[in-house]
Design a protein around this motif. Structure first.
Motif, PDB file in Angstrom:
ATOM      1  N   VAL A 167      -5.121  -9.537  -6.777  1.00 53.39           N
ATOM      2  CA  VAL A 167      -3.409  -9.699  -5.931  1.00 53.39           C
ATOM      3  C   VAL A 167      -2.094  -9.837  -6.936  1.00 53.39           C
ATOM      4  O   VAL A 167      -1.773  -9.702  -6.828  1.00 53.39           O
ATOM      5  CB  VAL A 167      -4.216  -9.504  -4.427  1.00 53.39           C
ATOM      6  CG1 VAL A 167      -2.347  -9.662  -4.131  1.00 53.39           C
ATOM      7  CG2 VAL A 167      -4.818  -8.832  -3.781  1.00 53.39           C
ATOM      8  N   ALA A 168      -2.234 -11.562  -6.932  1.00 50.63           N
ATOM      9  CA  ALA A 168      -0.906 -12.468  -7.819  1.00 50.63           C
ATOM     10  C   ALA A 168      -0.559 -11.525  -9.100  1.00 50.63           C
ATOM     11  O   ALA A 168       0.362 -11.279  -9.408  1.00 50.63           O
ATOM     12  CB  ALA A 168      -1.271 -14.221  -8.092  1.00 50.63           C
ATOM     13  N   SER A 169      -1.344 -11.329  -9.750  1.00 50.77           N
ATOM     14  CA  SER A 169      -1.046 -10.344 -11.283  1.00 50.77           C
ATOM     15  C   SER A 169      -0.889  -9.062 -11.374  1.00 50.77           C
ATOM     16  O   SER A 169      -0.116  -8.157 -11.373  1.00 50.77           O
ATOM     17  CB  SER A 169      -2.149 -10.622 -11.901  1.00 50.77           C
ATOM     18  OG  SER A 169      -3.365  -9.528 -11.245  1.00 50.77           O
ATOM     19  N   SER A 170      -0.803  -8.372  -9.336  1.00 54.10           N
ATOM     20  CA  SER A 170      -0.061  -7.102  -9.700  1.00 54.10           C
ATOM     21  C   SER A 170       1.090  -7.099  -9.411  1.00 54.10           C
ATOM     22  O   SER A 170       1.702  -8.008  -9.551  1.00 54.10           O
ATOM     23  CB  SER A 170      -1.191  -6.353  -8.420  1.00 54.10           C
ATOM     24  OG  SER A 170      -0.249  -7.052  -6.616  1.00 54.10           O
ATOM     25  N   ASP A 171       1.468  -5.548  -8.845  1.00 59.78           N
ATOM     26  CA  ASP A 171       3.480  -5.536  -8.318  1.00 59.78           C
ATOM     27  C   ASP A 171       3.274  -5.252  -6.888  1.00 59.78           C
ATOM     28  O   ASP A 171       4.436  -5.449  -6.681  1.00 59.78           O
ATOM     29  CB  ASP A 171       3.800  -4.403  -9.059  1.00 59.78           C
ATOM     30  CG  ASP A 171       3.250  -4.152 -10.884  1.00 59.78           C
ATOM     31  OD1 ASP A 171       3.494  -5.253 -11.323  1.00 59.78           O
ATOM     32  OD2 ASP A 171       3.046  -2.885 -11.272  1.00 59.78           O
ATOM     33  N   SER A 224       0.531 -13.509   0.286  1.00 57.22           N
ATOM     34  CA  SER A 224       1.095 -12.423  -0.155  1.00 57.22           C
ATOM     35  C   SER A 224       1.195 -13.458  -1.426  1.00 57.22           C
ATOM     36  O   SER A 224       2.442 -13.075  -1.569  1.00 57.22           O
ATOM     37  CB  SER A 224       1.604 -12.568   0.976  1.00 57.22           C
ATOM     38  OG  SER A 224       2.462 -11.369   0.768  1.00 57.22           O
ATOM     39  N   PRO A 225       0.867 -11.830  -2.361  1.00 60.13           N
ATOM     40  CA  PRO A 225       2.056 -12.096  -3.783  1.00 60.13           C
ATOM     41  C   PRO A 225       3.241 -11.884  -3.915  1.00 60.13           C
ATOM     42  O   PRO A 225       4.054 -11.994  -5.072  1.00 60.13           O
ATOM     43  CB  PRO A 225       1.358 -11.950  -4.404  1.00 60.13           C
ATOM     44  CG  PRO A 225       0.569 -10.220  -4.015  1.00 60.13           C
ATOM     45  CD  PRO A 225       0.543 -10.658  -2.920  1.00 60.13           C
ATOM     46  N   GLN A 226       4.043 -11.182  -3.028  1.00 61.67           N
ATOM     47  CA  GLN A 226       5.345 -10.427  -2.788  1.00 61.67           C
ATOM     48  C   GLN A 226       6.193 -10.960  -1.865  1.00 61.67           C
ATOM     49  O   GLN A 226       6.044 -11.663  -1.076  1.00 61.67           O
ATOM     50  CB  GLN A 226       5.120  -9.189  -2.792  1.00 61.67           C
ATOM     51  CG  GLN A 226       4.964  -8.390  -1.374  1.00 61.67           C
ATOM     52  CD  GLN A 226       3.363  -8.358  -0.782  1.00 61.67           C
ATOM     53  OE1 GLN A 226       2.612  -8.931  -1.896  1.00 61.67           O
ATOM     54  NE2 GLN A 226       2.855  -7.405   0.385  1.00 61.67           N
ATOM     55  N   PRO A 227       7.835 -11.058  -3.118  1.00 62.63           N
ATOM     56  CA  PRO A 227       9.038 -11.244  -1.563  1.00 62.63           C
ATOM     57  C   PRO A 227       9.328 -10.703  -0.328  1.00 62.63           C
ATOM     58  O   PRO A 227       9.058  -9.069  -1.145  1.00 62.63           O
ATOM     59  CB  PRO A 227       9.851 -11.759  -3.004  1.00 62.63           C
ATOM     60  CG  PRO A 227       9.942 -10.515  -3.653  1.00 62.63           C
ATOM     61  CD  PRO A 227       8.268 -11.021  -4.479  1.00 62.63           C
TER      62      PRO A 227
END
Length: 235
Positions: free
Chosen positions: A165-169, A195-198
């Motif tokens: 997930v962290a490597s995704s967009d 959650s990896p996204q801002p």
């Protein structure tokens, strides 16, 4: 022959009247906390499965082993699906516990052996289950990314899931995305993926946000009361 037709007609009318009476009386409990009878549940499940199978039968399946497809699918799954379908190492959420019928735990099932079926369900949704029709806002290539990811999901542990997930967009499917709720940390569940996204930007654009931020404040108002009881406002 006429007698048979008459009998069938009367039987149909009687069944219609009885059915209408049951509906009008409110005897059927549509509450999600009152499960269907086993016979009704079996009928609905068979109807759903056959309906999907017929419509998914001719869907061509692309190469789902493409790492890029899987990577993009991981971000969308984490942003859009874990509140109901969960993730490796994640406990039940309020949604997954309280929806009826209960959403399948895809971290265990994956695509359940049928990529075309998974694609059709994600794209078109299922009536009266809480499953949305994501095809209204997602292109097919992004849906196939989710299917490719789901095919790998049952083989991932919590750490592998978080890394993918962290490597995704993140939440990305071609426009119109909104910031989704990350239910994985809703109650401090152990092993939950961050959650990896801002935070997503406003869909109105930066100019609109700047206008809102710099808009002048409303003028201060002072009110005093006259002896006759009337109010007077000074700006």
């Amino acid at each position: 022959m006429k007698r048979t037709i008459k009998t069938l007609t009367l039987a149909s009318l009687a069944a219609t009247v009885v059915g209408a009476g049951v509906i009008w009386s409110g005897l059927i409990n549509v509450g999600a906390d009152d499960p269907h009878l086993d016979s009704v549940h079996a009928l609905l499940r068979a109807t759903r499965e056959r309906s999907i199978a017929v419509r998914a039968a001719d869907i061509p399946v692309p190469d789902l082993s493409d790492p890029e497809l899987i990577r993009r699918g991981a971000g969308n799954y984490h942003s859009m699906c874990i509140g109901c379908h969960l993730a490796p190492g994640m406990a039940d959420t309020e949604l997954s516990r309280n929806l009826y019928p209960a959403p399948p735990k895809l971290a265990q099932l994956g695509i359940n052996g049928s990529p075309a079926t998974a694609f059709w369900i994600i794209k078109h949704g299922i009536k009266a289950t809480g499953m949305p029709a994501w095809g209204k806002s997602m292109g097919d290539q992004h849906i196939w990314g989710m299917v490719a990811f789901l095919q790998q999901l049952p083989n991932l542990d919590a750490a592998q899931y978080r890394a993918l997930v962290a490597s995704s967009d993140g939440h990305s499917h071609g426009g119109g995305e909104t910031q989704m709720h990350d239910h994985s940390r809703q109650h401090g569940h152990p092993g939950a993926a961050p959650s990896p996204q801002p935070p997503a930007a406003s869909h109105h654009g930066d100019d609109h946000d700047q206008e809102v931020a710099t808009a002048p404040a409303a003028p201060e108002q002072k009110i005093h009361l006259h002896a006759d009881g009337k109010e007077h406002v000074h700006h």
